[in-house]
Design a protein around this motif. Structure first.
Motif, PDB file in Angstrom:
ATOM      1  N   ALA A 133       0.813  -1.243   0.025  1.00 28.35           N
ATOM      2  CA  ALA A 133      -0.077  -0.131  -0.072  1.00 28.35           C
ATOM      3  C   ALA A 133       0.964   1.140  -0.143  1.00 28.35           C
ATOM      4  CB  ALA A 133      -0.953  -0.129   1.310  1.00 28.35           C
ATOM      5  N   VAL A 134       0.553   2.238  -0.528  1.00 33.12           N
ATOM      6  CA  VAL A 134       1.202   3.456  -0.808  1.00 33.12           C
ATOM      7  C   VAL A 134       0.144   4.805  -0.219  1.00 33.12           C
ATOM      8  CG1 VAL A 134       2.448   5.145  -2.268  1.00 33.12           C
ATOM      9  CG2 VAL A 134       2.661   2.366  -2.760  1.00 33.12           C
ATOM     10  N   HIS A 135       0.877   5.562   0.760  1.00 32.84           N
ATOM     11  CA  HIS A 135      -0.015   6.673   1.381  1.00 32.84           C
ATOM     12  C   HIS A 135       0.911   7.665   1.162  1.00 32.84           C
ATOM     13  CE1 HIS A 135      -3.478   4.174   2.026  1.00 32.84           C
ATOM     14  NE2 HIS A 135      -2.642   3.225   2.691  1.00 32.84           N
ATOM     15  N   ALA A 136       0.688   8.923   0.639  1.00 27.65           N
ATOM     16  CA  ALA A 136       1.577  10.012   0.598  1.00 27.65           C
ATOM     17  C   ALA A 136       0.892  11.119   0.655  1.00 27.65           C
ATOM     18  CB  ALA A 136       2.354  10.135  -0.708  1.00 27.65           C
ATOM     19  N   THR A 137       1.444  12.026   1.493  1.00 26.27           N
ATOM     20  CA  THR A 137       0.546  13.515   1.807  1.00 26.27           C
ATOM     21  C   THR A 137       1.676  14.667   1.642  1.00 26.27           C
ATOM     22  OG1 THR A 137      -0.940  12.490   3.145  1.00 26.27           O
ATOM     23  CG2 THR A 137      -0.974  14.726   3.225  1.00 26.27           C
ATOM     24  N   GLY A 138       1.364  15.323   0.560  1.00 22.05           N
ATOM     25  CA  GLY A 138       2.119  16.535   0.320  1.00 22.05           C
ATOM     26  C   GLY A 138       3.826  16.278   0.319  1.00 22.05           C
ATOM     27  N   ILE A 139       4.182  15.079  -0.357  1.00 23.00           N
ATOM     28  CA  ILE A 139       5.562  14.742  -0.319  1.00 23.00           C
ATOM     29  C   ILE A 139       6.124  15.564  -1.385  1.00 23.00           C
ATOM     30  CG2 ILE A 139       4.970  12.620   0.905  1.00 23.00           C
ATOM     31  CD1 ILE A 139       5.892  11.461  -2.171  1.00 23.00           C
ATOM     32  N   GLY A 140       7.419  15.994  -1.007  1.00 23.85           N
ATOM     33  CA  GLY A 140       8.556  16.564  -2.100  1.00 23.85           C
ATOM     34  C   GLY A 140      10.092  16.371  -1.812  1.00 23.85           C
ATOM     35  N   VAL A 141      10.700  16.598  -2.898  1.00 23.08           N
ATOM     36  CA  VAL A 141      12.200  16.490  -2.751  1.00 23.08           C
ATOM     37  C   VAL A 141      12.740  17.775  -3.166  1.00 23.08           C
ATOM     38  CG1 VAL A 141      14.144  14.960  -3.652  1.00 23.08           C
ATOM     39  CG2 VAL A 141      11.976  13.784  -2.769  1.00 23.08           C
ATOM     40  N   ARG A 142      13.601  18.136  -2.273  1.00 17.89           N
ATOM     41  CA  ARG A 142      14.312  19.439  -2.761  1.00 17.89           C
ATOM     42  C   ARG A 142      16.038  19.383  -2.961  1.00 17.89           C
ATOM     43  NH1 ARG A 142      13.544  24.985  -2.326  1.00 17.89           N
ATOM     44  NH2 ARG A 142      15.366  26.237  -2.187  1.00 17.89           N
ATOM     45  N   GLY A 143      16.149  19.436  -4.227  1.00 21.49           N
ATOM     46  CA  GLY A 143      17.633  19.296  -4.841  1.00 21.49           C
ATOM     47  C   GLY A 143      18.632  20.517  -4.369  1.00 21.49           C
ATOM     48  N   PRO A 144      19.798  20.568  -4.853  1.00 19.37           N
ATOM     49  CA  PRO A 144      20.609  21.357  -4.772  1.00 19.37           C
ATOM     50  C   PRO A 144      20.187  22.964  -5.079  1.00 19.37           C
ATOM     51  CG  PRO A 144      21.829  19.688  -5.528  1.00 19.37           C
ATOM     52  CD  PRO A 144      20.600  19.325  -5.598  1.00 19.37           C
ATOM     53  N   ARG A 145      19.412  23.094  -6.443  1.00 21.47           N
ATOM     54  CA  ARG A 145      18.898  24.344  -6.946  1.00 21.47           C
ATOM     55  C   ARG A 145      17.417  24.141  -7.130  1.00 21.47           C
ATOM     56  NH1 ARG A 145      21.584  25.188 -12.359  1.00 21.47           N
ATOM     57  NH2 ARG A 145      21.386  22.994 -12.884  1.00 21.47           N
ATOM     58  N   GLY A 146      16.742  23.562  -6.147  1.00 19.00           N
ATOM     59  CA  GLY A 146      15.185  23.834  -6.329  1.00 19.00           C
ATOM     60  C   GLY A 146      14.594  22.372  -6.134  1.00 19.00           C
TER      61      GLY A 146
END
Length: 269
Positions: free
Chosen positions: A9-22
């Motif tokens: 099962a996959v549950h995600a809320t408002g996830i994000g990944v920030r890299g070196p430039r954004g």
């Protein structure tokens, strides 16, 4: 969906990944039951690959919350990595052009020969090992719909001589040899004809129906897939006809180089 197997099962809320430039991607929501087919759609550079890496515990999320197979991310990234597999991901899970189909399969069989029912977790070398490896390979080829007899030189066919759909099937076969709870596949329809796209998506649907949760980046997903869209920041998202949950997307300046940097920071499985 068939949930008799151990799909995640996959549950995600408002996830994000920030890299070196954004931000690679941001604000993504997903609610999917085991055995779901999740299609990640969005233009090139919108963070689709990074989302696949994040959901498989191979890239650290920097905001939001998520669980995969009940394990929270990023706290249990290692556990999630052990229950997921990648296929066809450039720079991460790629085929070696000079190796043959048989060599790829043998290598994966050796990597996956740890068995919990044998002393020390390893099946002894010899007949038993060869039989177990052969069974694992045959099952993976069947699941991926790849028949070596249809290839130019059978198992001795090199990757560089495979058709694009054949290479995709091989990459998926190598991934399913590890019996993942969740399989992530990138660029499903890259340089495929419309007919080949349909075959590729049908393969992924069949894997999901058999119980494995599948997350795939591409376009022209089947109507019964759960659609998640990554969209460049500032671009309005069209109404989503599928019962999907998605977010505001990513910044338009995110590059493959930034994704590689973020992946390196997270650590490879």
């Amino acid at each position: 969906m068939n949930t008799t197997r151990k799909g995640a099962a996959v549950h995600a809320t408002g996830i994000g990944v920030r890299g070196p430039r954004g931000w690679a991607f941001r604000g993504v929501d997903i609610t999917a039951e085991p055995g779901s087919l999740i299609a990640v759609e969005g233009p090139s550079g919108s963070g689709r690959t990074c989302l696949l890496l994040a959901l498989t515990g191979r890239m650290r999320i920097t905001e939001g919350s998520a669980t995969v197979a009940g394990f929270p991310l990023p706290k249990r990234m290692g556990t999630v990595r052990g229950r997921t597999a990648l296929a066809h991901v450039p720079g991460v899970a790629e085929l070696e052009p000079a190796l043959t189909v048989g060599e790829h399969l043998k290598e994966q069989a050796l990597l996956g020969r740890r068995l919990t029912n044998s002393p020390g977790g390893l099946l002894p070398w010899g007949k038993r090992h060869k039989e177990a490896a052969r069974a694992r390979i045959d099952a993976a080829l069947a699941a991926a719909g790849l028949d070596p007899d249809t290839l130019a030189k059978g198992l001795r066919t090199t990757v560089r001589d495979l058709e694009r759909l054949e290479a995709l099937r091989l990459s998926i076969a190598l991934a399913v040899m590890h019996d993942p709870h969740l399989l992530a596949v990138d660029d499903v329809d890259l340089k495929l004809s419309p007919a080949e796209r349909a075959l590729a998506w049908q393969l992924l649907r069949d894997l999901a129906l058999a119980g494995t949760t599948v997350v795939a980046a591409g376009s022209d997903a089947p109507a019964d897939a759960l659609i998640v869209r990554t969209t460049p920041a500032g671009t309005a998202r069209p109404a989503d006809p599928a019962p999907a949950q998605d977010g505001p997307g990513t910044t338009p300046h995110t590059t493959e180089e930034e994704a590689a940097h973020a992946f390196a920071e997270a650590g490879r499985a």
